[in-house]
Design a protein around this motif. Structure first.
Motif, PDB file in Angstrom:
ATOM      1  N   ALA A 114      -5.705  -1.232   2.294  1.00 23.20           N
ATOM      2  CA  ALA A 114      -6.450   0.011   2.475  1.00 23.20           C
ATOM      3  C   ALA A 114      -7.947  -0.207   2.418  1.00 23.20           C
ATOM      4  O   ALA A 114      -8.444  -0.983   1.613  1.00 23.20           O
ATOM      5  CB  ALA A 114      -6.039   1.034   1.420  1.00 23.20           C
ATOM      6  N   LEU A 144     -11.020   2.035   1.704  1.00 23.55           N
ATOM      7  CA  LEU A 144     -11.318   3.365   1.174  1.00 23.55           C
ATOM      8  C   LEU A 144     -12.748   3.755   1.483  1.00 23.55           C
ATOM      9  O   LEU A 144     -13.633   2.914   1.570  1.00 23.55           O
ATOM     10  CB  LEU A 144     -11.098   3.391  -0.331  1.00 23.55           C
ATOM     11  N   LEU A 154      -1.475   6.857  -0.769  1.00 23.04           N
ATOM     12  CA  LEU A 154      -1.854   5.676  -1.545  1.00 23.04           C
ATOM     13  C   LEU A 154      -1.706   5.899  -3.051  1.00 23.04           C
ATOM     14  O   LEU A 154      -2.085   5.035  -3.828  1.00 23.04           O
ATOM     15  CB  LEU A 154      -3.313   5.290  -1.242  1.00 23.04           C
ATOM     16  N   ASP A 155      -1.187   7.064  -3.439  1.00 30.09           N
ATOM     17  CA  ASP A 155      -1.036   7.384  -4.856  1.00 30.09           C
ATOM     18  C   ASP A 155      -2.380   7.509  -5.564  1.00 30.09           C
ATOM     19  O   ASP A 155      -2.487   7.353  -6.777  1.00 30.09           O
ATOM     20  CB  ASP A 155      -0.166   6.329  -5.562  1.00 30.09           C
ATOM     21  N   LEU A 156      -3.428   7.762  -4.804  1.00 29.36           N
ATOM     22  CA  LEU A 156      -4.728   8.012  -5.436  1.00 29.36           C
ATOM     23  C   LEU A 156      -4.871   9.491  -5.768  1.00 29.36           C
ATOM     24  O   LEU A 156      -5.757   9.897  -6.503  1.00 29.36           O
ATOM     25  CB  LEU A 156      -5.875   7.585  -4.515  1.00 29.36           C
ATOM     26  N   ALA A 157      -4.005  10.300  -5.171  1.00 26.59           N
ATOM     27  CA  ALA A 157      -3.946  11.725  -5.509  1.00 26.59           C
ATOM     28  C   ALA A 157      -2.472  12.080  -5.642  1.00 26.59           C
ATOM     29  O   ALA A 157      -1.627  11.479  -4.966  1.00 26.59           O
ATOM     30  CB  ALA A 157      -4.598  12.556  -4.410  1.00 26.59           C
ATOM     31  N   TRP A 158      -2.190  13.000  -6.517  1.00 24.61           N
ATOM     32  CA  TRP A 158      -0.799  13.379  -6.755  1.00 24.61           C
ATOM     33  C   TRP A 158      -0.525  14.760  -6.182  1.00 24.61           C
ATOM     34  O   TRP A 158      -1.305  15.694  -6.392  1.00 24.61           O
ATOM     35  CB  TRP A 158      -0.505  13.367  -8.251  1.00 24.61           C
ATOM     36  N   ASN A 168      -5.123   9.600   0.581  1.00 26.18           N
ATOM     37  CA  ASN A 168      -5.055   9.388  -0.871  1.00 26.18           C
ATOM     38  C   ASN A 168      -3.671   9.689  -1.429  1.00 26.18           C
ATOM     39  O   ASN A 168      -3.201   9.021  -2.341  1.00 26.18           O
ATOM     40  CB  ASN A 168      -6.097  10.251  -1.588  1.00 26.18           C
ATOM     41  N   LYS A 179      -1.556  19.907  -1.874  1.00 26.90           N
ATOM     42  CA  LYS A 179      -2.468  19.372  -2.876  1.00 26.90           C
ATOM     43  C   LYS A 179      -3.633  20.345  -3.046  1.00 26.90           C
ATOM     44  O   LYS A 179      -4.261  20.733  -2.071  1.00 26.90           O
ATOM     45  CB  LYS A 179      -2.985  18.011  -2.399  1.00 26.90           C
ATOM     46  N   ALA A 227     -16.304   3.116  -1.258  1.00 21.95           N
ATOM     47  CA  ALA A 227     -16.251   2.059  -2.269  1.00 21.95           C
ATOM     48  C   ALA A 227     -17.518   1.219  -2.141  1.00 21.95           C
ATOM     49  O   ALA A 227     -17.887   0.805  -1.054  1.00 21.95           O
ATOM     50  CB  ALA A 227     -15.011   1.199  -2.061  1.00 21.95           C
ATOM     51  N   GLN A 228     -18.199   1.050  -3.251  1.00 18.23           N
ATOM     52  CA  GLN A 228     -19.448   0.276  -3.219  1.00 18.23           C
ATOM     53  C   GLN A 228     -19.213  -1.062  -3.879  1.00 18.23           C
ATOM     54  O   GLN A 228     -19.155  -1.167  -5.091  1.00 18.23           O
ATOM     55  CB  GLN A 228     -20.547   0.993  -4.001  1.00 18.23           C
ATOM     56  N   ARG A 261       3.152  -1.232  -2.550  1.00 21.92           N
ATOM     57  CA  ARG A 261       1.724  -1.476  -2.307  1.00 21.92           C
ATOM     58  C   ARG A 261       1.467  -2.900  -1.821  1.00 21.92           C
ATOM     59  O   ARG A 261       0.426  -3.175  -1.239  1.00 21.92           O
ATOM     60  CB  ARG A 261       0.924  -1.155  -3.566  1.00 21.92           C
ATOM     61  N   TYR A 276      -7.237  21.411  -5.180  1.00 14.28           N
ATOM     62  CA  TYR A 276      -8.314  21.084  -6.111  1.00 14.28           C
ATOM     63  C   TYR A 276      -8.889  22.402  -6.589  1.00 14.28           C
ATOM     64  O   TYR A 276      -9.619  23.056  -5.849  1.00 14.28           O
ATOM     65  CB  TYR A 276      -9.399  20.236  -5.439  1.00 14.28           C
TER      66      TYR A 276
END
Lengths: 259, 306
Positions: free
Chosen positions: B86, B88, B58-62, B55, B19, B91-92, B81, B21
């Protein structure tokens, strides 16, 4: 945990998720005075000022006309802010990520937000109707009251789509600014505050690019007070506008999905 | 949950996943298995790729390449799912909803959720169910995020830095909650940069640095791979002689003392004392997991530099 294998997920469970999501959304919005109050108060206030106090006494046409124009103005607010600011905030605060990880159909989240925008639209429309009928002498055949209400409630959907496109592309703070910059000038330039017939010709021409103008004309056509332009043109414009917004929203969504 | 035969079968898998960035490779051909019933700690310094690994699961990143599986399915599937929960990072939770409403909403996504009482109790939120979320303290909000992760009664839990920013007492509270979940047979993936946390909770530790796995094993094994002990003493034995003893990694002359690095100092010392009963000024210093971890990441950095 053993029973998990036996119990199957059914459409009833899915329906329950949709309804609970909408109910939760409802309560969080109702308890948030910064959203609920201005959404309800601004259109009401404007209608009272321009439609009722400014109108000539004994002439109900202003009060009736402005049910269409301020009705359109009113229903845009919850749709634009609920989606534009709401989605941007949810994204910024990681709430959207929590929803994505949860086994929740993505549509349930959007459905809840859209249901909320439409419910608020209905409440705003009803407030204006009561004020117009009681204090402005607005009298319509029963079918037209219904038709106007339905037009405005469903008419909030293109603005939900616009809000969603903004909310999925910009951050929380920026979204509030951008939505305000879209909402207020577009309302004026679409003739929702002051009828376009009182404006210079070039502004009347410019109005045609705004979705608020087209929904306003559809609403006014229910009252037989539209500018005579073709109904179908407005409908097609709004449909195309909605699709374009959803296309932009989908682009934003794809970008967000991969953190 | 499941039969004994598939106890060792992985329930979540990253297979050679990369992955990026921009120019930064966050995760570099990383492979990871999560087995049923284990607490797996992903340990590493900040920016090592722990959160990205989670991530990805969790499929929050590919992933740019490689494959990701949750219970044999793509993590994109709702069915997959439904079996995970999860917590994370970052998270607010806010808004004017109350604790019990937020938990009820989340529970409703699952087939077989825990009861509200059970969720509140496990997360240590007893008595706070009617409190608006905005009125919770930072630690309580963290517990609420934890509650949202566990309320679905899921088999597999992902806890991304669950105790970051908490004081010691609150952290211990979290640890006992996590232990209780493990006793119930749940599998847990925990990311942390606290070595003691991984040591206290994990069955297996995977040390990640610069997006790659640099060590994996039980806490004891991780300690053993690098947890060399230092034996310092004055002896008449020669360096070359000590080097031939089993388990000795290195010997250095430090003035009149020798510094011997060995995996098992007891056996080395036993041999040395047999050869030189007059050995004196003895000092054995241990390596904690902390040192093991530093040693691992340091080695990794040296390799990178070389």
């Amino acid at each position: 945990m053993n029973t998990a294998a036996i119990k199957q997920w059914s459409w009833r469970d899915t329906l329950g998720v949709y309804l609970r999501e909408a109910e939760f959304q409802f309560w969080s919005v109702v308890r948030m005075p910064g959203f609920a109050l201005p959404s309800l108060l601004f259109p009401t206030m404007f209608y009272v000022f321009f439609g009722l106090l400014f109108g000539k006494s004994g002439d109900s046409s202003t009060a009736t006309y402005m049910l269409g124009s301020f009705g359109t103005f009113g229903i845009m607010g919850p749709a634009l802010f609920g989606f534009g600011v709401g989605v941007a905030m949810d994204r910024e605060r990681g709430i959207l990520a929590l929803k994505r990880v949860a086994p929740l159909p993505p549509m349930a989240y959007l459905f809840a937000k859209a249901a909320m925008a439409m419910l608020f639209a209905l409440v705003i429309v009803l407030i204006l109707f009561v004020l117009g009928a009681l204090f402005g002498g607005a009298a319509l055949p029963r079918a037209e009251w219904w038709l106007l209400a339905i037009t405005l409630v469903i008419g909030s959907l293109p603005f939900c789509a616009l809000g969603l496109a903004v909310g999925l592309h910009v951050g929380g703070q920026a979204s509030a600014a951008i939505i305000n910059l879209i909402y207020l000038p577009m309302s004026f330039l679409s003739g929702l505050w002051v009828p376009l017939s009182l404006m210079p010709h070039w502004l009347q021409e410019l109005a045609r690019i705004f979705p608020a103008y087209h929904l306003g004309e559809i609403a006014l056509s229910v009252l037989h007070m539209d500018d005579g332009s073709r109904f179908l043109t407005h409908l097609i414009y709004l449909a195309v506008f909605t699709v374009v917004c959803l296309w932009f929203a989908a682009g934003g969504w794809r970008r967000i999905q991969d953190r | 949950m499941g039969n004994i035969a598939d106890t060792r079968a992985p329930i979540a898998v990253l297979k050679s996943v990369t992955k990026r960035y921009g120019p930064v490779t966050a995760v570099d051909k990383l492979s990871l298995d999560i087995r049923r019933g284990e607490v797996l700690a992903l340990l590493g310094p900040n920016g090592a790729g722990k959160t990205t690994s989670v991530n990805l699961l969790l499929d929050l990143a590919w992933p740019a390449s490689g494959s990701v599986e949750l219970f044999g399915l793509s993590p994109r599937e709702v069915a997959a799912r439904r079996r995970i929960g999860a917590m994370l990072q970052g998270a607010q939770l806010g808004g004017h909803a109350r604790v019990h409403e937020v938990i009820a909403l989340q529970s409703g996504y699952y087939l077989n959720p825990l009861s509200l009482t059970e969720t509140l109790h496990t997360a240590g939120l007893d008595g706070l169910e009617h409190r608006p979320v905005t009125k919770l303290s930072g630690g309580q909000k963290q517990r609420l995020l934890f509650a949202l992760a566990i309320c679905g009664n899921s088999e597999l839990l992902f806890l991304d830095e669950p105790t970051v920013g908490l004081d010691v007492e609150a952290r211990r509270g979290f640890w006992s909650s996590i232990r209780r979940l493990k006793e119930q047979g749940r599998s847990i993936v925990l990311t942390t940069h606290y070595i003691e946390e991984a040591d206290a909770l994990a069955d297996r530790i995977v040390v990640i640095n610069r997006g790659r796995v640099i060590a994996a094993g039980t806490p004891a094994e991780i300690k053993r791979t690098v947890a060399q002990r230092h034996i310092r003493c004055i002896t008449k034995l020669k360096v070359a002689q000590i080097q031939t003893l089993p388990e000795v990694t290195s010997v250095n002359q430090e003035g009149e003392r020798l510094d011997i690095v060995a995996a098992r100092p007891e056996s080395v010392l036993f041999e040395m004392l047999k050869l030189d009963p007059a050995l004196h000024d003895l000092e054995v210093t241990g390596a904690k997991l902390e040192e093991a971890f530093l040693a691992l990441t340091d080695e990794d950095h040296e390799e990178q530099a070389a």
